[in-house]
Enzyme design. Structure first.
Site, mmCIF file in Angstrom:
data_model
loop_
_atom_site.group_PDB
_atom_site.id
_atom_site.type_symbol
_atom_site.label_atom_id
_atom_site.label_comp_id
_atom_site.label_asym_id
_atom_site.label_seq_id
_atom_site.Cartn_x
_atom_site.Cartn_y
_atom_site.Cartn_z
ATOM 1 N N GLU A 29 1.095 -1.226 -0.035
ATOM 2 C CA GLU A 29 -0.036 -0.024 0.013
ATOM 3 C C GLU A 29 0.936 1.223 0.069
ATOM 4 O OE1 GLU A 29 -2.117 -0.575 3.564
ATOM 5 O OE2 GLU A 29 -3.051 -2.511 2.866
ATOM 6 N N GLU A 60 -4.303 -6.451 3.259
ATOM 7 C CA GLU A 60 -2.978 -6.999 3.679
ATOM 8 C C GLU A 60 -3.252 -8.385 3.385
ATOM 9 O OE1 GLU A 60 -4.914 -5.040 5.659
ATOM 10 O OE2 GLU A 60 -3.599 -3.157 5.624
ATOM 11 N N GLN A 82 2.122 -2.021 6.333
ATOM 12 C CA GLN A 82 2.520 -0.682 6.875
ATOM 13 C C GLN A 82 2.832 -0.619 8.338
ATOM 14 O OE1 GLN A 82 -0.695 1.914 5.490
ATOM 15 N NE2 GLN A 82 0.569 2.292 3.667
ATOM 16 N N PHE A 83 2.240 -1.350 9.065
ATOM 17 C CA PHE A 83 2.603 -1.527 10.471
ATOM 18 C C PHE A 83 2.361 -3.196 11.045
ATOM 19 C CE2 PHE A 83 1.357 2.943 9.466
ATOM 20 C CZ PHE A 83 2.484 3.412 10.322
ATOM 21 N N PRO A 89 -4.776 -8.973 9.232
ATOM 22 C CA PRO A 89 -5.689 -9.802 8.157
ATOM 23 C C PRO A 89 -4.636 -10.580 7.224
ATOM 24 C CG PRO A 89 -5.895 -7.472 8.635
ATOM 25 C CD PRO A 89 -4.855 -7.828 9.443
ATOM 26 N N HIS A 129 -0.348 1.010 15.907
ATOM 27 C CA HIS A 129 0.843 1.356 15.090
ATOM 28 C C HIS A 129 2.164 1.269 15.867
ATOM 29 C CE1 HIS A 129 -2.189 3.507 12.768
ATOM 30 N NE2 HIS A 129 -1.412 4.119 12.017
#
Lengths: 325, 339
Positions: A29, A60, A82-83, A89, A129
């Protein structure tokens, strides 16, 4: 050689991989147009093209599942999530498919892919995050879990992960992305996945850590040295397969071990380190193995981060208790 | 819904294949059903672990697989043995897998059929990645993924369909709507009138086909495969069929469905309609039927014998299957079990 941050080193390693191996593609992403939320892939889409670096829909499981299919078909995809808190998921894909296809097909099909995931706290981010849930991945047979903490290791380990014939979860300590600079060779080199790195040698006590906590471990060691204590600091670098021999070697030498990690204590990787030490080095120990970790809480929001994250003070105090035990 | 061969064996105006090709498809369906019956019997004898029968779905599976090239990819499920076999996967390995042996998952070199997915829905996206890789390197291989009506409720169905459409991958989504996800009826699985119509929301063609009509399935899947091969992107095909047997050998369908339904569906049997058609066209005789059944029984018996002759797997093999090179953890555990 270039003096690089960990983030720049990762960017350079990805460029090198794209340059040297046409099977390498990147997907994730926002990794193309914006270069990723942490800019680790900055400029790569422009340089290597839209057929090598893919922005994907926000999914994800789809990213990892598609990368998995590509890997079976002979590509070496590098997926970015991203994190770590957004990785769940994809957990089904990772645990049920990525880590198993070699076993399920008796080596006929393999998944040489890398899943890069920024992880860890200390930057005052929003909920989800700041996670350090590396242990739930290190528990999965068939997967390798790698965590660099220096710019030169970041390059060598990432290139090794991309070359690896088996899937690698590559965890990147967010707090260190731009916190350290180091001379990094420009050449293509790999750092073996598995062996830990002895960050500094010492005689009296071993401090074991990885990822962003290496910064605190290093500072604690420096402070302890001021009071005449010789500290051996180990950077595990690879959480699976864990370097049991390296841990035992150091524990046998110093007789005292403190493990430091950001993740909650219960069933964290510190328990694995402690178990390895007591199984194989108990009679060399002069004190119980101690853990300095995050608490058994959800990772807190910004205003409570200081309560949660292990500090240099906590590490020094536990180390002193260990030395006096 | 496209039907070319009616349950009574009559044909409308056209058939997409020759009589000889139709005889081959019929022969394949007979062989597949023989395998299915054999596995059910073996499970009752305690020679197989749980078995998921596909009886009633032979046309959907054989018709679809018959459109593929030998080097195309297949990502299918535990109920897709007929499809996997027709795509090149040997019966012996399918049996081996069901006896509880990982070696059954090792497709022969050159056969690009993944071992069956046991979890529901996670494998559809793999066919997107496989097809995507082929497109990126300029090959014209396609990937076909097969799944049931239940799998379309999984979130992964959405992600797979969306990725395939967004990246225009040469993927064929074959949904075998067999009426039930274990006990849960299709009517409750989704409020969509059809599963095929969901394709529209993803921006890809969706096709509804009589899944018990091997000619119709062949025609629509061939069209989807051809489109994919030419760079035209993915297609969702819903093949409407019926699982005549239980979900698995551990299931009792009497708890959730009316036996009258099964009787009605038996009248739509995918094999019988082709037999009637062939008989009418002079392409079927009782002698040929006997030959087919005898040969199929021999082939399946031989496959069973091969699977059952595999030596007992060792503990070392179990550990050595995890990585290309054993890791330090695996090595230390190999020492621990004494090898």
């Amino acid at each position: 050689m270039s003096e690089l941050t960990l983030a720049q080193s990762l960017n350079g390693a990805l460029a090198t991989a794209l340059e040297s191996d046409e099977r390498v593609v990147l997907l994730g992403e926002d990794i193309g147009r914006t270069g990723g939320v942490f800019r680790i892939t900055d400029g790569l889409r422009d340089k290597y093209g839209e057929d090598r670096v893919f922005d994907t829909p926000v999914a994800e499981s789809g990213i990892v599942g598609a990368a998995f299919g590509m890997a079976i078909a002979g590509m070496h995809p590098v997926a970015e999530l991203q994190f770590l808190g957004f990785s769940y998921p994809a957990y089904d894909q990772i645990i049920n498919h990525v880590a198993r296809i070699r076993n399920r097909s008796n080596h006929r099909f393999t998944a040489p892919l890398v899943i890069r995931v920024p992880f860890g706290g200390g930057i005052g981010a929003a909920e989800h995050h700041s996670e350090s849930t590396e242990a739930i991945y290190a528990h999965i047979p068939g997967l390798k879990v790698v965590v660099p903490s220096t710019p030169s290791d970041a390059r060598g380990l990432l290139l090794a992960a991309i070359e690896d014939p088996d899937p690698v979860l590559f965890l990147e300590p967010i707090r260190l992305y731009r916190a350290v600079k180091e001379e990094v060779p420009d050449s293509y080199y790999t750092t073996e996945i598995g062996p830990l790195r002895v960050e500094r040698e010492g005689e009296d006590i071993t401090v074991v850590s990885w990822g962003a906590m290496m910064k605190e471990a290093r500072a604690a060691a420096a402070r302890l040295e001021e009071s005449g204590v010789s500290v051996e600091v180990l950077d595990l670098r690879t959480l699976s397969p864990i370097d049991a021999d390296g841990i035992v070697r150091s524990a046998t030498k110093t007789g005292r071990v403190v493990v430091v990690h950001e993740a909650p204590r219960t069933a964290g990787m510190g328990a694995e380190v402690a178990a390895i030490v007591q199984e194989r080095a108990l009679y060399s120990l002069t004190a119980p193995v101690r853990r300095v970790t995050g608490w058994d809480t959800v990772f807190p929001l910004k205003r409570s981060e200081g309560h949660y994250l292990p500090t240099v003070d906590r590490i020094v105090q536990v180390a002193q208790e260990t030395l006096e035990a | 819904m496209l039907t070319l061969i009616s349950p009574d064996g009559t044909v409308g105006d056209r058939l997409p294949i020759t009589l000889e090709e139709m005889r081959r498809l019929y022969s394949d369906m007979v062989e597949a059903r023989t395998y299915d019956h054999k596995c059910m019997a073996m499970q009752r004898q305690g020679r197989l672990a749980t078995y998921a029968p596909f009886e009633g779905q032979e046309a959907a599976q054989i018709g679809a697989a018959a459109t593929l090239r030998p080097d195309d990819w297949v990502a299918a499920t535990y109920r897709d043995a007929a499809l996997m076999w027709r795509a090149g996967y040997p019966w012996s390995l399918l049996v081996a897998g069901r006896t509880g042996d990982e070696r059954g998952g090792q497709a022969p070199d050159g056969v690009n059929v993944l071992p069956p997915s046991i979890t529901v829905g996670g494998h559809m996206i793999h066919a997107v990645g496989l097809a995507w890789a082929e497109a990126l390197r300029g090959s014209d291989r396609v990937a076909l993924t097969s799944f049931g009506d239940g799998a379309t409720s999984e979130g992964d169905f959405h992600e797979a369909m969306n990725f395939a459409a967004v990246f225009n991958t040469p993927t064929v989504f074959l949904c075998q709507n067999n009426g039930f996800a274990i006990s849960y009826p299709r009517a409750e699985q989704t409020r969509s009138e059809s599963i095929a119509m969901k394709a529209e929301g993803y921006g890809m063609p969706g096709v509804l086909v009589d899944g018990n009509d091997v000619a119709a399935v062949f025609e629509v899947v061939r069209e989807a495969v051809t489109r994919a091969r030419r760079g035209g992107g993915p297609t969702l095909i819903e093949a409407v069929t019926y699982r005549l047997g239980p979900h698995t050998t551990a299931d009792d369908p009497n708890r959730y469905r009316d036996e009258d339904d099964a009787v009605e569906w038996r009248e739509k049997d995918p094999l019988e309609r082709v037999r009637l058609l062939l008989e009418r066209a002079g392409g079927w005789t009782p002698e040929w039927q006997t030959d087919l059944e005898t040969r199929a029984a021999d082939v399946i018996e031989e496959a069973v014998a091969m699977a059952e002759a595999l030596p007992q797997p060792t503990a070392e093999e179990m550990l050595l299957r995890m990585y290309e090179q054993p890791t330090s953890s695996i090595e230390s555990q190999l020492r621990e079990i004494g090898s």
